[in-house]
Structure formats: C-alpha cells, structure tokens
Design a protein around this motif. Structure first.
Motif, PDB file in Angstrom:
ATOM      1  N   ASP A 284       0.985  -0.869   0.136  1.00 33.41           N
ATOM      2  CA  ASP A 284       0.040   0.002  -0.210  1.00 33.41           C
ATOM      3  C   ASP A 284       1.098   1.547  -0.002  1.00 33.41           C
ATOM      4  OD1 ASP A 284      -2.422  -1.546  -0.073  1.00 33.41           O
ATOM      5  OD2 ASP A 284      -3.236  -0.597   1.992  1.00 33.41           O
TER       6      ASP A 284
ATOM      7  N   LYS B 178       1.275   0.693  -4.310  1.00 38.41           N
ATOM      8  CA  LYS B 178       0.102   0.675  -5.155  1.00 38.41           C
ATOM      9  C   LYS B 178      -0.923   1.689  -3.828  1.00 38.41           C
ATOM     10  CE  LYS B 178       0.990  -0.556  -8.945  1.00 38.41           C
ATOM     11  NZ  LYS B 178       0.961   0.034 -10.294  1.00 38.41           N
ATOM     12  N   ARG B 179      -1.170   2.892  -5.261  1.00 37.93           N
ATOM     13  CA  ARG B 179      -2.776   4.040  -4.369  1.00 37.93           C
ATOM     14  C   ARG B 179      -3.286   2.960  -3.590  1.00 37.93           C
ATOM     15  NH1 ARG B 179      -1.124   8.224  -4.642  1.00 37.93           N
ATOM     16  NH2 ARG B 179       0.385   9.121  -6.542  1.00 37.93           N
ATOM     17  N   THR B 180      -4.656   3.161  -2.668  1.00 31.65           N
ATOM     18  CA  THR B 180      -5.472   2.362  -1.971  1.00 31.65           C
ATOM     19  C   THR B 180      -6.905   2.335  -3.305  1.00 31.65           C
ATOM     20  OG1 THR B 180      -5.905   3.496   0.225  1.00 31.65           O
ATOM     21  CG2 THR B 180      -4.332   2.692   0.437  1.00 31.65           C
ATOM     22  N   LEU B 181      -7.358   0.903  -2.821  1.00 34.59           N
ATOM     23  CA  LEU B 181      -8.687   1.183  -3.484  1.00 34.59           C
ATOM     24  C   LEU B 181      -9.108   3.123  -2.967  1.00 34.59           C
ATOM     25  CD1 LEU B 181      -9.920  -0.331  -5.082  1.00 34.59           C
ATOM     26  CD2 LEU B 181     -11.863  -1.399  -3.691  1.00 34.59           C
TER      27      LEU B 181
ATOM     28  N   LEU C  10      -7.996   5.769  -4.498  1.00 34.27           N
ATOM     29  CA  LEU C  10      -8.355   5.591  -6.186  1.00 34.27           C
ATOM     30  C   LEU C  10      -9.267   6.058  -6.684  1.00 34.27           C
ATOM     31  CD1 LEU C  10      -6.681   2.528  -7.542  1.00 34.27           C
ATOM     32  CD2 LEU C  10      -5.784   5.137  -7.253  1.00 34.27           C
TER      33      LEU C  10
ATOM     34  N   GLU D 104     -10.423  -2.149  -8.641  1.00 31.92           N
ATOM     35  CA  GLU D 104      -9.051  -3.127  -8.061  1.00 31.92           C
ATOM     36  C   GLU D 104      -8.262  -4.004  -9.308  1.00 31.92           C
ATOM     37  OE1 GLU D 104      -8.232  -3.257  -5.118  1.00 31.92           O
ATOM     38  OE2 GLU D 104      -7.629  -5.701  -4.256  1.00 31.92           O
TER      39      GLU D 104
ATOM     40  N   ARG E  76      -5.729  -0.790 -10.324  1.00 31.81           N
ATOM     41  CA  ARG E  76      -4.741  -0.430  -9.020  1.00 31.81           C
ATOM     42  C   ARG E  76      -3.713  -1.748  -9.451  1.00 31.81           C
ATOM     43  NH1 ARG E  76      -4.328  -2.892  -3.643  1.00 31.81           N
ATOM     44  NH2 ARG E  76      -2.534  -1.627  -2.877  1.00 31.81           N
ATOM     45  N   TYR E  77      -4.146  -2.261 -10.022  1.00 35.97           N
ATOM     46  CA  TYR E  77      -2.814  -3.602  -9.918  1.00 35.97           C
ATOM     47  C   TYR E  77      -2.216  -3.286 -10.715  1.00 35.97           C
ATOM     48  CZ  TYR E  77      -3.460  -5.801  -5.676  1.00 35.97           C
ATOM     49  OH  TYR E  77      -3.527  -6.084  -4.591  1.00 35.97           O
TER      50      TYR E  77
ATOM     51  N   GLN F 158       1.080   6.376 -10.738  1.00 35.61           N
ATOM     52  CA  GLN F 158      -0.955   5.846 -10.843  1.00 35.61           C
ATOM     53  C   GLN F 158      -1.485   7.311 -10.526  1.00 35.61           C
ATOM     54  OE1 GLN F 158      -0.787   3.359  -7.382  1.00 35.61           O
ATOM     55  NE2 GLN F 158       1.871   4.123  -7.469  1.00 35.61           N
TER      56      GLN F 158
ATOM     57  N   LYS G 118      -7.880   8.664 -10.869  1.00 37.00           N
ATOM     58  CA  LYS G 118      -8.738   8.252  -9.975  1.00 37.00           C
ATOM     59  C   LYS G 118     -10.171   7.932 -10.892  1.00 37.00           C
ATOM     60  CE  LYS G 118      -6.101   9.806  -6.476  1.00 37.00           C
ATOM     61  NZ  LYS G 118      -6.029  10.982  -6.414  1.00 37.00           N
TER      62      LYS G 118
ATOM     63  N   THR H 240      -5.486   0.663 -17.773  1.00 40.24           N
ATOM     64  CA  THR H 240      -6.624   0.570 -16.746  1.00 40.24           C
ATOM     65  C   THR H 240      -7.413   0.292 -16.962  1.00 40.24           C
ATOM     66  OG1 THR H 240      -6.721   2.506 -16.053  1.00 40.24           O
ATOM     67  CG2 THR H 240      -5.062   1.450 -15.061  1.00 40.24           C
TER      68      THR H 240
END
Lengths: 212, 212
Positions: free
Chosen positions: A183, A203-206, A209, B55, B58-59, B67, B70, B128
């Motif tokens: 995170d 990685k930015r958290t959910l 985001l 998610e 995010r990965y 990153q 949003k 993404t």
C-alpha cells in the motif's frame, strides 16, 4: 469468492475426454502481471506464443476502431543483443544498470504507430500493452513496458520504414524476480529493492483511487 | 490448444472439498470484451463489482508508477440519467442516437486524471481501461470506452474539484447486442450494423499487424 490462486480447468465437453490444464482467474493474472525486469534469459519464447500475444492485441479496443498500431516481434538471440542497449531500465533504481547477461529479456514486442494510418495512437498502446502482457503471464512469462527508448537507434536496427514510429517496447521473458505490491503511503510512489533483490511497488489504495 | 470456450474450474485444494465454478481463458475474455453499446438496463451492477474493476485497475502498470488516475464509480439510476446525455455514441453509426431507454448503461466508471499528481496520464488510462473492461466481462458484464464526452458539463454534474480532469468514460452493463469481429479488408475499419442489429467490427489481420 474470487480470491483463489491456481486452478485446474477442463473443457465442458462431456462427450469426449475432458482435457485438464491449468489456468487462472483474471484478477490473479492481473495481480501476477508485475513489471518484471530480470528473467531466465535461457527460457525462450516461441514465435507462436509471441503471435498469441499480438492476437490478444488484435482483439482489443482501438479508438474509432482505426487500429493504427503495428507490432515488431523478436525472439532471436542476435537481435535481442542489439535491441537491449537501446532501452533504459527502472529509472528509480539509480544504482542499477539493468539486467545482467543471463537475466535479460528473451523476447521483445515493439509497439509501432503506423503514421500512414493515423497521426496519433490515442491510448491504444496502453490498451494493447495490457492485453499482451496479461497473455504473456497466462503463458508463464512476464514483462515490462519500456517507454525510455533510443528510438532513432532502435528504428535503424530494426530497419523500420519512415511511417512506423516506435511508441514503446515490451521486454519479455520468464521472470526471475520477486515483486511485492505494498500500500502506498504519503505519495511515496517510487519502487525500491531490498538487499536480497525483492522488488517492492507501492500502489495507491482503493480508498485513494475511488472519488466519493 | 488454447481455442476452448467455457471451462469448469476448481481450486487445487485436495484436502478440502473442491469447489467448482465457471471461468474463462484469458484470450476468450479478451475476445468477448467487445465495445458493447446496448444493455439490459435493468441488470444492475453492484458497488462491489465496480470496486473489483477498480481493483483490477489498481494492480495495473502505471508510467513511472506515479498512478495519477482516479475513478468515479456510479450505479445509481438518478446519476446515470444525468451522465448519459453528456456522452456521444458510435460516431460511424450516423443514423443512431445511442441506446434507447431500457438499453442504456446501468453503471459508469469515469477515469480521471489527478493533476495534483501529474500533468499527463501517459497511456495509463488505456492500460487500466482494458483491465477494468476485462474484469467486467469476467463478471458477466461488458462495456465501451467513450472518449467523446461533454467534459465541462459532466464535471459539473459530478461536482469534481478543479484538479480532477475527465479522461474517458467506461459505460457498463449487461450486453444486449451481438458483436461480430470480421477480418478488415482494404482499410475499411468502420464498424457497421446489419438490419437485425448485429454489430460488425472489422479488425486488421494478424498478418497485417506483424511487421516482418
């Protein structure tokens, strides 16, 4: 729940023999698709597998369906040696000059914009890079998108005509490194390595985001 | 061979009960991930499923791992009604004004660039978008990337702060149309529809995509 890892699968064809093989759920493929930069260089990728990756790109969306991208595929030891010096590796790892001999990519897919078709790629190269890398992972390989490329030099090496502009390079191989996703805390987005070589990617958290 | 369709899968956990469920091979997900523009509007997408798509984003890889993207997620009937008129549908289908009531998206994910983090998205929104759409397909949904957006109007509707710039919109739902991929002939890249509504998308052949 969807939080499984490896799974055994078989065709739904009850009339003939069910042939079992291994596959993965999508989110597991996406999670396994890290940016790998060290490989078992001796593990070759066949032309058939590289073409399967381009097939994954072929079936991907393209802005206004113009499909201006072309793909140079390479798995020859001689050409790989020429392509490698044109690439810059892992900008944040300033002490690291990129993978040593024996740990270099065993194949490349070079994404090209055919300017005879369109002056811009929109974000098609992002869409198709993801398709190809996910396909690589499903085949047991992995790779990294490299945008820092000596384009003029590489173009000459590949003997590209003027209308084909190099967008980015996918470096591919059988991954030889452990990549851990953490995170992200306080905008510290730079990836880093432990002394044992374990590669960490914040990685930015959910929560960060998703805009409320 | 990898040319199978639906497959039954189970966890590799021989000590406990093996739980079977249905999943797909990656290339089949990619092939099934067409740009869908007509949906069963009554088939809602849960917030949990939308978050699973984010998610997947995010990965996914991000240029220099910055990153900057949003995501605004929406599955409310009221907001959907406000978002819909800000989107332009299927530029080549000049006789078609977009999906009628009852066939409109049941959810949206709006990709935003956080300019406090970076001035550009590179091709992160392509990477993404593909991850999220593939995840949607695996969940039984589908969607379309829409880049032709009344950005200023939509930004006001969503109440976005100045630093969040709308890049593109994923329109999502349970697909209600048949999309067929054909080999592209003589640069005829425009998609088209049969009288019965079947949507045809010409794609360049593998031979055309791969540079020798």
């Amino acid at each position: 729940m969807r939080a499984f890892n490896w799974i055994i699968c078989g065709k739904v064809n009850w009339k003939t023999n069910v042939k079992y093989f291994v596959t993965m759920a999508l989110l597991d493929i996406i999670k396994k698709n890290r940016s790998y930069r060290r490989f078992y260089e001796e593990a070759a990728i066949s032309e058939e597998d590289l073409k399967l990756m381009v097939e994954a790109a072929r079936y991907s969306a393209s802005s206004r369906n113009i499909q201006p991208l072309k793909y140079y595929i390479c798995n020859s030891v001689e050409m790989n040696e020429k392509i490698f010096p044109t690439l810059a590796w892992a900008g944040y790892l300033t002490e690291w000059d990129g993978p040593v001999e024996g740990e270099r990519p065993s194949a490349y897919i070079i994404q090209l914009l055919d300017k005879n078709i369109s002056a811009t790629a929109s974000c098609d190269h992002g869409i198709t890079a993801q398709s190809m890398l996910l396909q690589a992972v499903e085949l047991g390989f992995g790779g990294c998108i490299i945008a820092s490329v000596k384009r003029e030099t590489l173009s000459k090496i590949l003997g590209l005509p003027e209308n084909l502009e190099i967008l980015q390079v996918l470096a591919l191989g059988k991954p030889k490194e452990v990549v851990v996703v953490d995170d992200l805390v306080e905008n510290g987005y730079k990836y880093w390595r432990e002394e044992d070589g374990t590669h960490h990617v914040p990685k930015r958290t959910l929560d960060e985001l998703i805009v409320k």
